[in-house]
Write an enzyme that holds these catalytic residues in place. Structure first.
Site, PDB file in Angstrom:
ATOM      1  N   VAL A  60       0.820  -1.229   0.000  1.00 38.58           N
ATOM      2  CA  VAL A  60       0.000   0.000   0.000  1.00 38.58           C
ATOM      3  C   VAL A  60       0.844   1.265   0.000  1.00 38.58           C
ATOM      4  CG1 VAL A  60      -2.132  -0.908   1.070  1.00 38.58           C
ATOM      5  CG2 VAL A  60      -0.299  -0.020   2.537  1.00 38.58           C
ATOM      6  N   ASN A  86      -7.989  -0.711   4.767  1.00 38.20           N
ATOM      7  CA  ASN A  86      -7.938  -1.527   5.984  1.00 38.20           C
ATOM      8  C   ASN A  86      -6.510  -1.914   6.392  1.00 38.20           C
ATOM      9  OD1 ASN A  86      -8.969  -3.757   7.895  1.00 38.20           O
ATOM     10  ND2 ASN A  86      -7.876  -4.929   6.317  1.00 38.20           N
ATOM     11  N   TYR A 151       1.373   4.649  16.221  1.00 39.85           N
ATOM     12  CA  TYR A 151       0.092   4.056  15.816  1.00 39.85           C
ATOM     13  C   TYR A 151      -1.068   5.004  16.118  1.00 39.85           C
ATOM     14  CZ  TYR A 151      -3.584   0.507  15.263  1.00 39.85           C
ATOM     15  OH  TYR A 151      -4.700  -0.204  14.858  1.00 39.85           O
ATOM     16  N   LYS A 155      -3.607   6.675  13.347  1.00 39.09           N
ATOM     17  CA  LYS A 155      -5.056   6.446  13.327  1.00 39.09           C
ATOM     18  C   LYS A 155      -5.819   7.761  13.529  1.00 39.09           C
ATOM     19  CE  LYS A 155      -5.079   2.130  12.276  1.00 39.09           C
ATOM     20  NZ  LYS A 155      -5.738   1.639  11.055  1.00 39.09           N
TER      21      LYS A 155
HETATM   22  N1  NAD Z   1      -6.778  -6.213  15.639  1.00 36.64           N
HETATM   23  C1  NAD Z   1      -7.099  -5.195  16.417  1.00 36.64           C
HETATM   24  O1  NAD Z   1      -7.191  -5.338  17.655  1.00 36.64           O
HETATM   25  C2  NAD Z   1      -7.415  -3.851  15.818  1.00 36.64           C
HETATM   26  C3  NAD Z   1      -7.983  -2.870  16.655  1.00 36.64           C
HETATM   27  C4  NAD Z   1      -8.327  -1.632  16.104  1.00 36.64           C
HETATM   28  C5  NAD Z   1      -8.109  -1.385  14.763  1.00 36.64           C
HETATM   29  N2  NAD Z   1      -7.539  -2.345  13.983  1.00 36.64           N
HETATM   30  C6  NAD Z   1      -7.352  -2.032  12.581  1.00 36.64           C
HETATM   31  O2  NAD Z   1      -8.053  -2.981  11.795  1.00 36.64           O
HETATM   32  C7  NAD Z   1      -7.406  -3.096  10.519  1.00 36.64           C
HETATM   33  C8  NAD Z   1      -7.184  -4.545  10.192  1.00 36.64           C
HETATM   34  O3  NAD Z   1      -6.374  -5.116  11.163  1.00 36.64           O
HETATM   35  P1  NAD Z   1      -6.337  -6.696  11.440  1.00 36.64           P
HETATM   36  O4  NAD Z   1      -6.543  -6.836  12.900  1.00 36.64           O
HETATM   37  O5  NAD Z   1      -7.184  -7.416  10.483  1.00 36.64           O
HETATM   38  O6  NAD Z   1      -4.774  -6.926  11.141  1.00 36.64           O
HETATM   39  P2  NAD Z   1      -4.014  -8.099  10.372  1.00 36.64           P
HETATM   40  O7  NAD Z   1      -2.580  -7.928  10.759  1.00 36.64           O
HETATM   41  O8  NAD Z   1      -4.690  -9.403  10.600  1.00 36.64           O
HETATM   42  O9  NAD Z   1      -4.220  -7.665   8.864  1.00 36.64           O
HETATM   43  C9  NAD Z   1      -3.589  -6.525   8.310  1.00 36.64           C
HETATM   44  C10 NAD Z   1      -3.264  -6.858   6.868  1.00 36.64           C
HETATM   45  O10 NAD Z   1      -2.610  -5.722   6.304  1.00 36.64           O
HETATM   46  C11 NAD Z   1      -1.564  -6.203   5.481  1.00 36.64           C
HETATM   47  N3  NAD Z   1      -0.527  -5.208   5.323  1.00 36.64           N
HETATM   48  C12 NAD Z   1       0.382  -4.785   6.265  1.00 36.64           C
HETATM   49  N4  NAD Z   1       1.259  -3.946   5.714  1.00 36.64           N
HETATM   50  C13 NAD Z   1       0.919  -3.817   4.408  1.00 36.64           C
HETATM   51  C14 NAD Z   1       1.447  -3.089   3.325  1.00 36.64           C
HETATM   52  N5  NAD Z   1       2.556  -2.337   3.462  1.00 36.64           N
HETATM   53  N6  NAD Z   1       0.843  -3.193   2.117  1.00 36.64           N
HETATM   54  C15 NAD Z   1      -0.261  -3.973   1.959  1.00 36.64           C
HETATM   55  N7  NAD Z   1      -0.802  -4.697   2.950  1.00 36.64           N
HETATM   56  C16 NAD Z   1      -0.220  -4.614   4.155  1.00 36.64           C
HETATM   57  C17 NAD Z   1      -1.030  -7.434   6.197  1.00 36.64           C
HETATM   58  O11 NAD Z   1      -0.306  -8.282   5.313  1.00 36.64           O
HETATM   59  C18 NAD Z   1      -2.297  -8.047   6.742  1.00 36.64           C
HETATM   60  O12 NAD Z   1      -2.848  -9.016   5.857  1.00 36.64           O
HETATM   61  C19 NAD Z   1      -6.126  -2.265  10.630  1.00 36.64           C
HETATM   62  O13 NAD Z   1      -6.361  -0.999  10.054  1.00 36.64           O
HETATM   63  C20 NAD Z   1      -5.921  -2.113  12.133  1.00 36.64           C
HETATM   64  O14 NAD Z   1      -5.194  -0.950  12.446  1.00 36.64           O
HETATM   65  C21 NAD Z   1      -7.193  -3.571  14.478  1.00 36.64           C
END
Ligand code: NAD
Length: 250
Positions: A60, A86, A151, A155
């Site tokens: 990304v 995402n 982070y 956000k």
């Molecule tokens: N898991 C949590 O507790 C939580 C809480 C609040 C917000 N979020 C947000 O939810 C969203 C999804 O998180 P998740 O929990 O599914 O995380 P995850 O780590 O399971 O998935 C994130 C995905 O992003 C991809 N990614 C990372 N760097 C990348 C890059 N440079 N280019 C393309 N893809 C890339 C990864 O390969 C991964 O598949 C994120 O924006 C995260 O900040 C997560």
């Protein structure tokens, strides 16, 4: 007679599609009738390929990844209606422990990635006078949390970019909203817990911080994303929808 689904005929791009929330979102959007370009830096994203899912392996941080996803949406499915930003990474450090390279790299993924993807989709959405962009932010974009200097800043930037874009493009028919999740049971959270000195204690603490006393499954974040992507939210733009078990309510 076949059932009419809320996203029938719509085409979406979902970034970070190989991860927890991304995968659940691809699954839900397709079940609701959409075709999806599933994008991720992880080559495992190719496993999602199917009649209603095209995949793009790319970072990304690079504008050309966003352009490739747009081209794929148009060439494979003929249109583009929805963008779900995402993909994200987390560093669990205070500002003094955060190296400049780490800061820049996190910002490049979490913020510049959203910048590239919005720039790539907006001309098409403006031309067709319709589109929905859903940015995944976090409770970390709304409140300060310990050891999340970069982070939280990233956000918070997503929250404000969401509102700013909503204002610029409301009259063009493009809605821009954000889902701000609490803790979600995904590899992302597992990595965070592993980084803590006492993962079991950290898990108990996180659950207790959510008034509902638990964290959620990725499908509980995919639902509000699908809602904001659909016409069910037709008068909603610039909204930050908390999906956090009450975390920011207290
Ligand atoms: N898991 C949590 O507790 C939580 C809480 C609040 C917000 N979020 C947000 O939810 C969203 C999804 O998180 P998740 O929990 O599914 O995380 P995850 O780590 O399971 O998935 C994130 C995905 O992003 C991809 N990614 C990372 N760097 C990348 C890059 N440079 N280019 C393309 N893809 C890339 C990864 O390969 C991964 O598949 C994120 O924006 C995260 O900040 C997560």
């Amino acid at each position: 007679m076949s059932e009419v689904k809320p996203l029938d005929g719509r085409v979406a791009i979902v970034t970070g599609a190989a991860g927890g929330v991304g995968r659940a979102t691809v699954d839900l959007l397709t079940r609701r009738g959409a075709s999806v370009v599933a994008e991720d830096v992880d080559a495992a994203v190719a496993g999602l390929e199917g009649p209603k899912v095209a995949t793009v392996a790319g970072d990304v941080r690079r504008a050309e990844t966003a352009r490739k996803s747009v081209e794929t949406a148009l060439s494979r499915f003929g249109r583009l209606d929805i963008l779900v930003n995402n993909a994200a990474v987390i560093i669990t450090k205070d500002i003094l422990a955060t190296e400049e390279d780490e800061w820049n790299d996190l910002m490049a993924v979490n913020v510049t990635g959203v910048f590239h993807h919005c720039r790539a989709v907006l001309p098409h959405m403006i031309a067709q006078k319709r589109g929905s962009i859903v940015n995944v932010s976090s409770i970390s974009g709304l409140v300060g949390l310990p050891l999340q200097a970069a982070y939280c800043a990233s956000k918070g930037a997503i929250v404000q970019l969401t509102r700013q874009l909503a204002v610029d493009y409301a009259a063009s028919g493009v809605r821009v909203n954000s889902v701000a999740p609490g803790s979600i049971d995904t590899p992302f959270l597992a990595r965070y817990l592993e980084s803590q000195p006492d993962p079991a204690a950290a898990e108990r603490e996180i659950k207790a911080a959510h008034p509902m006393g638990r964290y959620c499954g990725p499908e509980e974040i995919a639902e509000p994303i699908a809602f904001l992507a659909s016409d069910a939210s037709s008068f909603i733009t610039g909204a930050i929808l908390s999906a956090d078990g009450g975390y920011v309510a207290r």
